[in-house]
Structures are given as C-alpha cells and as structure tokens.
Design a protein around this motif. Structure first.
Motif, short mmCIF file in Angstrom:
data_model
loop_
_atom_site.label_atom_id
_atom_site.label_comp_id
_atom_site.label_asym_id
_atom_site.label_seq_id
_atom_site.Cartn_x
_atom_site.Cartn_y
_atom_site.Cartn_z
N GLY A 10 -41.39 112.84 97.86
CA GLY A 10 -42.60 113.37 98.49
C GLY A 10 -42.23 114.42 99.52
N PHE A 11 -43.22 115.12 100.03
CA PHE A 11 -42.96 116.21 100.97
C PHE A 11 -43.19 115.80 102.42
N ASP A 12 -43.52 114.53 102.69
CA ASP A 12 -43.65 114.11 104.07
C ASP A 12 -42.29 114.22 104.77
N CYS A 13 -42.29 114.17 106.07
CA CYS A 13 -41.05 114.25 106.88
C CYS A 13 -40.33 115.59 106.71
N ASN A 14 -41.05 116.63 106.27
CA ASN A 14 -40.44 117.94 106.04
C ASN A 14 -39.31 117.84 105.02
N ALA A 15 -39.45 116.89 104.10
CA ALA A 15 -38.35 116.57 103.19
C ALA A 15 -38.01 117.70 102.23
N SER A 60 -51.39 109.25 97.03
CA SER A 60 -51.94 107.92 96.78
C SER A 60 -53.43 108.04 96.51
N GLY A 61 -53.95 107.07 95.77
CA GLY A 61 -55.36 107.12 95.43
C GLY A 61 -55.63 108.09 94.29
N SER A 62 -56.80 108.69 94.32
CA SER A 62 -57.22 109.54 93.21
C SER A 62 -56.70 110.96 93.34
N VAL A 63 -56.61 111.63 92.19
CA VAL A 63 -56.25 113.05 92.18
C VAL A 63 -57.32 113.85 92.93
N ALA A 64 -58.58 113.54 92.67
CA ALA A 64 -59.66 114.29 93.31
C ALA A 64 -59.59 114.15 94.83
N GLY A 65 -59.34 112.95 95.31
CA GLY A 65 -59.27 112.73 96.75
C GLY A 65 -58.05 113.35 97.40
N SER A 66 -57.01 113.60 96.60
CA SER A 66 -55.76 114.16 97.12
C SER A 66 -55.57 115.62 96.74
N SER A 67 -56.59 116.21 96.13
CA SER A 67 -56.42 117.55 95.57
C SER A 67 -56.01 118.58 96.63
N GLY A 68 -56.62 118.50 97.82
CA GLY A 68 -56.27 119.44 98.87
C GLY A 68 -54.83 119.30 99.31
N GLN A 69 -54.38 118.05 99.47
CA GLN A 69 -52.99 117.80 99.83
C GLN A 69 -52.05 118.34 98.77
N ILE A 70 -52.35 118.06 97.51
CA ILE A 70 -51.49 118.52 96.43
C ILE A 70 -51.41 120.05 96.42
N ASP A 71 -52.56 120.70 96.55
CA ASP A 71 -52.59 122.17 96.53
C ASP A 71 -51.79 122.76 97.69
N GLY A 75 -47.06 113.45 91.45
CA GLY A 75 -47.33 112.02 91.43
C GLY A 75 -46.15 111.21 90.96
N ASN A 76 -45.97 110.05 91.58
CA ASN A 76 -44.96 109.08 91.18
C ASN A 76 -45.64 107.73 90.98
N GLU A 77 -45.81 107.33 89.72
CA GLU A 77 -46.51 106.09 89.37
C GLU A 77 -47.90 106.06 90.00
N ALA A 78 -48.58 107.20 89.93
CA ALA A 78 -49.92 107.32 90.50
C ALA A 78 -50.89 106.38 89.79
N THR A 79 -51.88 105.89 90.54
CA THR A 79 -52.78 104.86 90.01
C THR A 79 -54.07 105.42 89.44
N ASP A 80 -54.29 106.72 89.52
CA ASP A 80 -55.52 107.31 89.01
C ASP A 80 -55.52 107.32 87.48
N ASN A 81 -56.66 107.68 86.92
CA ASN A 81 -56.79 107.82 85.47
C ASN A 81 -55.73 108.77 84.93
N LYS A 125 -54.28 117.68 86.45
CA LYS A 125 -53.73 118.29 87.66
C LYS A 125 -52.35 118.90 87.38
N VAL A 126 -51.54 118.22 86.59
CA VAL A 126 -50.25 118.78 86.20
C VAL A 126 -50.45 120.12 85.51
N SER A 127 -51.41 120.17 84.61
CA SER A 127 -51.68 121.40 83.87
C SER A 127 -52.13 122.53 84.80
N SER A 128 -52.98 122.20 85.77
CA SER A 128 -53.47 123.25 86.67
C SER A 128 -52.36 123.75 87.59
#
Length: 303
Positions: free
Chosen positions: A73-78, A100-111, A135-141, A148-151
C-alpha cells in the motif's frame, strides 16, 4: 517523455520475459522478489518504516538474491521510500494500491494514489516498476474491482505509462472468478500452502506449482502468472498437517525456491520480509524471513 504504447498482449509478453530473466539474476535464489509491510519489523504497534529502514530492507533483499520488493500500500509514504531504496540497491518495486471496503467508496483514494504512482514513474523511471496492483484481497464485488483495474490501466496508457496493471486476490478467488480476476495484464494471486492444512513445509513448492499454478492456468489461459505472496509462519497454531515452526518455515522456503527453479514462467514473491508483531495472532506475526531464514549459503545453495 511519453513511452510508445503497446497492445495489452504485448505488454504482458514483455513483462513475463523481463521478470523471468530478472528472477535468474542472482544465482541460487529463484524467487523474483519479497513482499514487505509498510510497518517497521518487530514493532508491537503499527509504526511506519523509515527511509533508513527501507534502505536496509532493499539492500538485505538484494544481498539475499531478490530482485524486487512488493509494496502492499502507499500509506507511510511507502511508494516513495521503497522506490528510493530500491533505486539505491539496484532492484525493482511491485507497487500495490491498497483499499478497504468498496471500490466506489475508495475511488478518490485510488485515483489520488494512481497520480502518486505516475509521479514516481516520472522520478524513478518506468523500468523501476514490475507492475501496479489495485487492491489486495479486496472484499468488493469482483466485477467492480476488474472495472477499476481496467480504468486505471486505460488512464496510465493514455499518459504513456505501459506498466502492467492488475489486482491481487487469493488463488482460490482467482480460480473461482476468472472473468474478473483474469482481466488484468497478469494474474496476481496469493498462495500459502500453510493454510491449505493438508501439506507440510517440504511440500509447499509442490503445492504452489502443481496445484495452484495449474488451476490458475486453467482459469486464465495465456496470462502471465505472478504469485504475489507465498510463505510459512514460524510460530503459532498448527493448521491440520501444517505446523508453524522455524524448521517448517525453512523447509517451505527451500521447497518453494527449488520449485521456482524448475518453472521460470511463474513469477513468485516470498512472504514476507520481516516479522510483523502488531498483527492479530502468532501465525500472522511470524512469516518474517530476514534474520530468521538463511538464504545466502543456505536456501540459495539447496537446489
């Protein structure tokens, strides 16, 4: 400067050839890379790894025969710290955007983190990165993850970045959802023989290469396969026939390394660089390798 755009099948083919070659760079170690947490080792609470600690990890990885670090992940300036450390050590990074959670709810973070990846490519060069996972073992559909991978892939291609893009899930999830998890540039699968409960450490390589890999090839024909995590704990409860001990951990890593030697078409990352004692139980805390498992003069000479 923009890179020439390649069709997806060409990106995947080049990716597989380059990583298979890199896996053989350091004699005796047939793992391509090692997965590393963003938290410092042996810390009772989650504490961000510093630049100096990333530097130490990258040099330790290289000296033990690994040619890549997987960042979860990118937290901690990793992303920045790991990229700088990898550049200094002369190895690569498999960058992972965690949500974590849904792609839709995390879309801004991902972008936002895709933009951070774009900036890192501009700073360290596209050749520093073995891939980008969403995503790593993400729980969304699964379909939402694939979309999201495609976009993300489409966006990176539009700005001239041909880094292979995919997601990572358990090998069972990939096997059971091929329409979604086989749609990236490569198949990213976590595969731990320990949790199968029916194997001992010395059979870990056979489990991954004779059970997991054929299942992934059947589910995702003609796709490059990257086993993004495979390891064994040194402490904690047993899982059926699988015992958590330092001896079994060593046997498992030796078995995986030798199996990887015999099938260089699969890219495999050892799990994980060091013990993460902030995790919830002794099994999860004790997958760490450096300082516990001898690679140079040990595993690296076993096959």
């Amino acid at each position: 400067m923009q890179l020439p755009l390649l069709p997806s099948h060409a990106v995947a083919s080049v990716f597989l050839v380059l990583l298979s070659t890199a896996t053989q760079t350091y004699a005796g170690n047939y793992f391509h890379g090692v997965t590393a947490a963003n938290s410092a080792p042996n810390s009772g609470a989650y504490r961000c790894r510093t630049q100096g600690e990333w530097n130490d990890l990258a040099h330790t990885a290289k000296s033990n025969g690994f040619s890549s670090i997987r960042v979860l992940g990118f937290d901690c300036n990793a992303l920045e710290f790991a990229s700088s450390a990898a550049a200094g050590a002369g190895i690569n990074v498999l960058a992972g955007i965690f949500f974590s959670g849904s792609v839709a709810g995390s879309s801004g973070q991902i972008d936002n983190e895709v933009q951070a990846f774009r900036a890192a490519v501009g700073k360290y060069g596209v050749g520093r990165y073995d891939g980008l996972t969403i995503g790593n073992e993400a729980t969304d559909n699964p379909g939402a993850i694939a979309s999201k991978v495609s976009s993300v892939k489409g966006y990176l291609r539009s700005v001239g970045i041909n880094t292979p893009v995919s997601t990572v899930h358990t090998w069972v999830a990939v096997r059971d959802n091929p329409q979604a998890f086989c749609s990236g540039d490569f198949v990213g699968a976590n595969a731990h023989a320990f949790f199968d409960q029916n194997v001992v450490g010395s059979q870990a390589g056979s489990f991954v290469y004779n059970t997991v890999v054929p299942s992934l090839r059947k589910a995702c024909p003609n796709k490059p396969i990257m086993v993004t995590e495979s390891g064994w704990p040194s402490r904690g409860a047993s899982m059926g026939r699988a015992a958590a001990s330092s001896g079994e951990q060593y046997a498992a890593m030796k078995s995986l390394n030798c199996a990887a030697k015999n099938d260089k078409s699969v890219v495999i990352y050892a799990f994980e660089a060091d013990d993460q004692t902030w995790k919830g139980n002794d099994n999860e805390r004790s997958f760490g390798l450096f300082g516990k498992v001898k690679f140079e003069g040990g595993i690296n000479n076993a096959c």
